[in-house]
Enzyme design. Structure first.
Site, mmCIF file in Angstrom:
data_model
loop_
_atom_site.group_PDB
_atom_site.id
_atom_site.type_symbol
_atom_site.label_atom_id
_atom_site.label_comp_id
_atom_site.label_asym_id
_atom_site.label_seq_id
_atom_site.Cartn_x
_atom_site.Cartn_y
_atom_site.Cartn_z
ATOM 1 N N LYS A 53 2.369 1.683 -2.505
ATOM 2 C CA LYS A 53 0.946 1.682 -3.335
ATOM 3 C C LYS A 53 1.139 0.908 -4.509
ATOM 4 C CE LYS A 53 0.077 6.007 -2.637
ATOM 5 N NZ LYS A 53 1.468 6.313 -2.053
ATOM 6 N N ARG A 76 -7.099 11.959 -3.229
ATOM 7 C CA ARG A 76 -5.988 12.589 -2.543
ATOM 8 C C ARG A 76 -6.456 13.523 -1.771
ATOM 9 N NH1 ARG A 76 -1.046 10.504 -5.487
ATOM 10 N NH2 ARG A 76 0.742 11.044 -4.335
ATOM 11 N N ARG A 88 14.300 4.109 -5.563
ATOM 12 C CA ARG A 88 13.287 3.867 -6.403
ATOM 13 C C ARG A 88 13.653 3.970 -8.072
ATOM 14 N NH1 ARG A 88 7.267 5.758 -6.029
ATOM 15 N NH2 ARG A 88 8.120 7.880 -6.062
ATOM 16 N N ARG A 133 12.428 9.224 -10.881
ATOM 17 C CA ARG A 133 11.573 10.289 -10.901
ATOM 18 C C ARG A 133 12.077 11.559 -10.594
ATOM 19 N NH1 ARG A 133 6.187 7.666 -8.619
ATOM 20 N NH2 ARG A 133 5.937 9.660 -7.605
ATOM 21 N N ARG A 154 6.293 16.547 -0.488
ATOM 22 C CA ARG A 154 5.114 15.486 -0.876
ATOM 23 C C ARG A 154 4.666 14.879 0.478
ATOM 24 N NH1 ARG A 154 8.307 11.610 -4.448
ATOM 25 N NH2 ARG A 154 6.372 10.391 -4.325
#
Ligand code: AP5
Length: 261
Positions: free
Chosen positions: A42, A121, A160, A193, A204
């Site tokens: 996203k 969300r 990431r 992260r 998550r």
């Protein structure tokens, strides 16, 4: 409008910080929500879409992480609580999220439109956003739901890296920076992260399936939903998204003009 910087100062630092690049009024600004599981891409797409549509990329995750970089004494108890939820991979309570988004109402009213990433969300957040937009006379152009198999999501999250300063997103294998550990755009330091650890990724994904997936039905019932496969390169996915958005806008305009006749 020829170009517009993705100036998110007001979004990331709060309403007291003015935006440097206030948009001129666009004929029809894009107001888009991006849905999809953590790691589906996203943030990457929001950045690419911003360059084509000029609407700012507004991410609630970036907003919380920016607040987390403030000195402890500047963090409100609600913010400290929110950061603890994030570290575990759980969703931050709706009241805290909405409080922060509502404070930044100017970004939602902006004549340049917006690309919301990570918000809403939950159904409660979606209803709060709809109420706000209805009261302001604003409407959503589309809600884009990106779809990707879970195994690919885990690979994307594991590799990431994010820029500490401008929040640009990289991947160690698929989208590496030119110089390892350094952002190509602002030369900021890249970091991994905390919630990209395997145990947080699992929490998550569960939170997504439980709380965010029901939003798909909500937006389908409002005729705002478009679903897009998130396989392929980021540029391919962006082109796919743009063509679906254009078709949706044309159909919506046709429908609106038919209703006037
Ligand atoms: P947030 O920051 O919003 O994280 P997220 O939704 O979990 O999504 P991510 O940022 O992890 O992934 P993404 O889909 O943006 O993927 P990306 O583009 O980075 O939220 C974090 C936390 O904050 C939440 O868990 C929660 O605690 C809290 N929070 C935030 N908003 C909240 C809200 N509204 N309510 C309650 N709590 C909230 O891409 C991932 C990787 O894949 C990158 O390395 C990228 O380079 C790579 N990649 C992207 N596209 C491709 C591609 N096409 N091919 C190969 N690699 C790709």
């Amino acid at each position: 409008m020829a170009s517009r910087k993705n100036d998110r100062s007001a979004w990331l630092q709060g309403p007291a910080v003015p935006c440097k690049d206030v948009a001129e009024t666009l004929q029809i600004p894009w107001r888009i929500v991006l849905l999809g599981a953590p790691g589906v891409g996203k943030g990457t797409q929001a950045d690419l879409l911003h360059r084509r549509l000029h609407a700012c990329h507004l991410s609630t995750g970036d907003l919380f992480r920016a607040a987390g970089q403030q000195k402890d004494c500047d963090q409100t108890p609600a913010m400290q609580q929110a950061l603890a939820y994030m570290r575990r991979g759980e969703l931050v309570p709706d009241a805290t999220v909405w409080e922060m988004v509502r404070e930044r109402g100017e970004c939602l009213r902006c004549a340049g439109g917006f690309i919301l990433d990570g918000f809403p969300r939950t159904l409660g957040q979606a209803k709060a956003l709809k109420k706000f937009m209805d009261e302001e006379g604003l409407s959503l152009s589309a809600v884009v739901d990106y779809e990707l198999p879970e195994a690919e999501i885990v690979v994307r999250l594991g590799g990431r890296r994010t820029c500490e300063q401008c929040k640009a997103v990289y991947h160690v294998k698929d989208r590496p920076p030119q110089v390892e550990g350094q952002c190509d755009r602002c030369f900021g330091k890249l970091f991994q992260r905390e919630d990209d650890r395997p145990e947080s990724i699992r929490v998550r994904l569960e939170a997504y399936n439980r709380s965010t997936a029901p939003l798909i039905e909500f937006y389908r019932s409002l005729a705002r939903l478009v679903r897009i496969p998130a396989m392929g390169s980021p540029e391919e996915i962006c082109l796919r998204t743009l063509s679906v958005l254009e078709v949706k806008r044309d159909l919506d305009l046709d429908y609106a003009s038919m209703r006037k006749v």
